[in-house]
Design a protein around this motif. Structure first.
Motif, PDB file in Angstrom:
ATOM      1  N   ALA A  20      12.730  36.964   4.753  1.00 30.48           N
ATOM      2  CA  ALA A  20      11.494  36.172   4.808  1.00 30.48           C
ATOM      3  C   ALA A  20      10.274  37.077   4.919  1.00 30.48           C
ATOM      4  O   ALA A  20       9.256  36.845   4.251  1.00 30.48           O
ATOM      5  CB  ALA A  20      11.547  35.200   5.989  1.00 30.48           C
ATOM      6  N   ALA A  21      10.366  38.120   5.738  1.00 31.33           N
ATOM      7  CA  ALA A  21       9.247  39.053   5.890  1.00 31.33           C
ATOM      8  C   ALA A  21       8.994  39.811   4.588  1.00 31.33           C
ATOM      9  O   ALA A  21       7.843  40.051   4.217  1.00 31.33           O
ATOM     10  CB  ALA A  21       9.519  40.024   7.032  1.00 31.33           C
ATOM     11  N   TYR A  22      10.064  40.182   3.890  1.00 30.95           N
ATOM     12  CA  TYR A  22       9.934  40.868   2.604  1.00 30.95           C
ATOM     13  C   TYR A  22       9.189  39.975   1.616  1.00 30.95           C
ATOM     14  O   TYR A  22       8.269  40.418   0.929  1.00 30.95           O
ATOM     15  CB  TYR A  22      11.321  41.228   2.068  1.00 30.95           C
ATOM     16  N   TYR A  23       9.593  38.723   1.557  1.00 32.49           N
ATOM     17  CA  TYR A  23       8.928  37.772   0.665  1.00 32.49           C
ATOM     18  C   TYR A  23       7.458  37.609   1.061  1.00 32.49           C
ATOM     19  O   TYR A  23       6.570  37.653   0.206  1.00 32.49           O
ATOM     20  CB  TYR A  23       9.662  36.433   0.702  1.00 32.49           C
ATOM     21  N   ALA A  24       7.210  37.452   2.358  1.00 23.32           N
ATOM     22  CA  ALA A  24       5.835  37.267   2.845  1.00 23.32           C
ATOM     23  C   ALA A  24       4.978  38.497   2.591  1.00 23.32           C
ATOM     24  O   ALA A  24       3.773  38.385   2.355  1.00 23.32           O
ATOM     25  CB  ALA A  24       5.838  36.933   4.335  1.00 23.32           C
ATOM     26  N   ALA A  25       5.596  39.680   2.611  1.00 22.42           N
ATOM     27  CA  ALA A  25       4.860  40.925   2.392  1.00 22.42           C
ATOM     28  C   ALA A  25       4.624  41.198   0.909  1.00 22.42           C
ATOM     29  O   ALA A  25       3.974  42.184   0.555  1.00 22.42           O
ATOM     30  CB  ALA A  25       5.612  42.096   3.021  1.00 22.42           C
ATOM     31  N   GLY A  26       5.154  40.341   0.057  1.00 23.56           N
ATOM     32  CA  GLY A  26       4.927  40.501  -1.379  1.00 23.56           C
ATOM     33  C   GLY A  26       5.784  41.558  -2.034  1.00 23.56           C
ATOM     34  O   GLY A  26       5.430  42.080  -3.096  1.00 23.56           O
ATOM     35  N   GLY A  27       6.918  41.869  -1.429  1.00 29.92           N
ATOM     36  CA  GLY A  27       7.815  42.862  -2.024  1.00 29.92           C
ATOM     37  C   GLY A  27       8.386  42.366  -3.335  1.00 29.92           C
ATOM     38  O   GLY A  27       8.735  41.194  -3.468  1.00 29.92           O
ATOM     39  N   PRO A  28       8.477  43.249  -4.335  1.00 30.53           N
ATOM     40  CA  PRO A  28       8.991  42.835  -5.642  1.00 30.53           C
ATOM     41  C   PRO A  28      10.501  42.566  -5.609  1.00 30.53           C
ATOM     42  O   PRO A  28      11.263  43.287  -4.963  1.00 30.53           O
ATOM     43  CB  PRO A  28       8.675  44.015  -6.563  1.00 30.53           C
ATOM     44  N   LEU A  29      10.909  41.524  -6.306  1.00 30.41           N
ATOM     45  CA  LEU A  29      12.321  41.144  -6.346  1.00 30.41           C
ATOM     46  C   LEU A  29      13.190  42.258  -6.927  1.00 30.41           C
ATOM     47  O   LEU A  29      14.298  42.500  -6.445  1.00 30.41           O
ATOM     48  CB  LEU A  29      12.487  39.855  -7.157  1.00 30.41           C
TER      49      LEU A  29
END
Length: 138
Positions: A20-29
């Motif tokens: 969730a934090a990765y997604y929120a931080a805008g990390g690329p898939l």
């Protein structure tokens, strides 16, 4: 609740929070996909034997590494370091959730989450630790 189940639930919670934090931080898939299994490259240490392999594997599969890297990433305001730390933490969490634990030097399958972890030689726990401490019995 049994300690192994608590550790597995904790791993699931860490994995979900890191994702969730990765997604929120805008990390690329694509980066998540590329790095998701990278910590398992540490298994190559087993080519040097179970003792060396377990040490390397355990060093890479504790939360200390991703926490340190994430702290550096936050402190220096470098999002890619934060993303890598979150993927790394998610990997460890998923490992714990599915039952892969830290390795003992006796073999790859001997982990702190193994069903027989509490029956390892030298890891005996008395039935009543208070009574054993008082009487000196083990």
């Amino acid at each position: 609740m049994e300690p192994r189940l608590l550790l597995r639930a904790e791993g699931l919670a860490v994995a979900l929070a890191a994702i969730a934090a990765y997604y929120a931080a805008g990390g690329p898939l694509w980066l998540f996909a590329v790095l998701a299994l990278a910590p398992d490259l540490s298994m190559v240490g087993y080519l040097a034997g179970a003792h060396a392999g377990s040490r390397l594997y355990n060093a890479v599969h504790t939360y200390l590494g991703p926490l340190a890297l994430g702290a550096v990433g936050v402190g220096l305001a470098v999002p890619p370091l934060q993303w890598i730390a979150l993927v790394w933490a998610a990997h460890i969490g998923v490992d714990r959730a599915v039952g892969y634990g830290l390795k003992y030097p006796t073999g790859f399958g001997d982990t702190h989450l193994s069903a027989d972890a509490d029956r390892r030689p030298g890891a005996d726990v008395p039935d009543d630790p208070v009574a054993s401490a008082v009487t000196g019995d083990d």
